[in-house]
Scaffold this motif. Structure first.
Motif, short mmCIF file in Angstrom:
data_model
loop_
_atom_site.label_atom_id
_atom_site.label_comp_id
_atom_site.label_asym_id
_atom_site.label_seq_id
_atom_site.Cartn_x
_atom_site.Cartn_y
_atom_site.Cartn_z
N LYS A 8 -16.90 -6.67 -11.97
CA LYS A 8 -17.34 -5.83 -10.85
C LYS A 8 -16.15 -5.51 -9.94
O LYS A 8 -16.01 -4.38 -9.46
CB LYS A 8 -18.45 -6.53 -10.06
CG LYS A 8 -19.11 -5.62 -9.05
CD LYS A 8 -20.39 -6.17 -8.53
CE LYS A 8 -21.03 -5.16 -7.59
NZ LYS A 8 -22.32 -5.57 -7.13
N LEU A 9 -15.26 -6.47 -9.74
CA LEU A 9 -14.06 -6.24 -8.94
C LEU A 9 -13.16 -5.22 -9.63
O LEU A 9 -12.64 -4.30 -8.98
CB LEU A 9 -13.30 -7.55 -8.71
CG LEU A 9 -12.00 -7.44 -7.93
CD1 LEU A 9 -12.22 -6.83 -6.54
CD2 LEU A 9 -11.34 -8.81 -7.81
N LYS A 10 -12.98 -5.34 -10.92
CA LYS A 10 -12.16 -4.39 -11.67
C LYS A 10 -12.73 -2.97 -11.55
O LYS A 10 -11.98 -2.01 -11.40
CB LYS A 10 -12.08 -4.79 -13.15
CG LYS A 10 -11.24 -6.03 -13.39
CD LYS A 10 -11.27 -6.40 -14.86
CE LYS A 10 -10.56 -7.70 -15.14
NZ LYS A 10 -10.65 -8.07 -16.58
N SER A 11 -14.04 -2.85 -11.61
CA SER A 11 -14.69 -1.54 -11.46
C SER A 11 -14.46 -0.97 -10.06
O SER A 11 -14.21 0.23 -9.91
CB SER A 11 -16.19 -1.64 -11.72
OG SER A 11 -16.43 -1.94 -13.06
N LYS A 12 -14.52 -1.83 -9.07
CA LYS A 12 -14.30 -1.39 -7.68
C LYS A 12 -12.86 -0.93 -7.50
O LYS A 12 -12.61 0.09 -6.83
CB LYS A 12 -14.62 -2.55 -6.72
CG LYS A 12 -14.63 -2.16 -5.27
CD LYS A 12 -15.84 -1.32 -4.96
CE LYS A 12 -16.14 -1.30 -3.48
NZ LYS A 12 -17.29 -0.46 -3.18
N PHE A 17 -8.99 3.08 -6.33
CA PHE A 17 -7.55 3.25 -6.51
C PHE A 17 -7.27 3.92 -7.85
O PHE A 17 -8.07 3.80 -8.78
CB PHE A 17 -6.82 1.90 -6.44
CG PHE A 17 -6.87 1.28 -5.07
CD1 PHE A 17 -5.90 1.55 -4.13
CD2 PHE A 17 -7.91 0.42 -4.73
CE1 PHE A 17 -5.95 0.99 -2.87
CE2 PHE A 17 -7.97 -0.14 -3.46
CZ PHE A 17 -6.99 0.13 -2.52
N GLN A 18 -6.14 4.56 -7.95
CA GLN A 18 -5.79 5.21 -9.21
C GLN A 18 -5.40 4.18 -10.27
O GLN A 18 -5.51 4.45 -11.46
CB GLN A 18 -4.65 6.20 -9.00
CG GLN A 18 -5.11 7.39 -8.18
CD GLN A 18 -4.16 8.56 -8.27
OE1 GLN A 18 -3.17 8.51 -8.98
NE2 GLN A 18 -4.46 9.61 -7.55
N SER A 19 -4.94 3.01 -9.82
CA SER A 19 -4.54 1.98 -10.78
C SER A 19 -4.61 0.60 -10.13
O SER A 19 -4.67 0.48 -8.91
CB SER A 19 -3.10 2.23 -11.26
OG SER A 19 -2.21 2.04 -10.18
N GLN A 20 -4.58 -0.42 -10.98
CA GLN A 20 -4.51 -1.78 -10.46
C GLN A 20 -3.20 -2.00 -9.73
O GLN A 20 -3.15 -2.75 -8.76
CB GLN A 20 -4.67 -2.80 -11.60
CG GLN A 20 -6.08 -2.86 -12.13
CD GLN A 20 -6.26 -3.91 -13.21
OE1 GLN A 20 -5.33 -4.59 -13.62
NE2 GLN A 20 -7.48 -4.05 -13.69
N SER A 21 -2.17 -1.31 -10.15
CA SER A 21 -0.87 -1.41 -9.48
C SER A 21 -0.96 -0.93 -8.04
O SER A 21 -0.39 -1.54 -7.13
CB SER A 21 0.16 -0.59 -10.26
OG SER A 21 1.42 -0.70 -9.66
N ASP A 22 -1.70 0.17 -7.81
CA ASP A 22 -1.89 0.68 -6.44
C ASP A 22 -2.64 -0.33 -5.58
O ASP A 22 -2.31 -0.54 -4.41
CB ASP A 22 -2.65 2.01 -6.45
CG ASP A 22 -1.83 3.16 -7.01
OD1 ASP A 22 -0.59 3.03 -7.14
OD2 ASP A 22 -2.45 4.20 -7.34
#
Length: 80
Positions: A8-12, A17-22
């Protein structure tokens, strides 16, 4: 060690954000550090959870859903 489901956190993160890096940059941690946390190699620190709550404007009940939902252990269903 307890394992948590961060889907759920990954989906949020993907939604906001455009990426996990952002997201990692906004959280003031490296991408590698975030990746380790999402893959449960290292735990989230309390201050990282607090910053995430602020970033996503989470309600108190949502914090449990995003950070503390325990993974359900998969068991075999083979019959005898």
């Amino acid at each position: 060690m307890k394992r948590y489901n961060y889907e759920k956190l990954k989906s949020k993160i993907k939604e906001k954000f455009q990426s996990q890096s952002d997201f990692a940059q906004k959280l003031n941690i490296s991408y590698a550090s975030l990746n380790n946390k999402l893959n449960q190699k290292t735990p989230f620190e309390q201050d990282e959870i607090m910053r995430s709550i602020e970033i996503f404007r989470l309600e108190p009940f949502e914090v449990m859903e995003y950070f503390f939902t325990e993974e359900v252990e998969k068991t075999s269903t083979k019959s005898a």
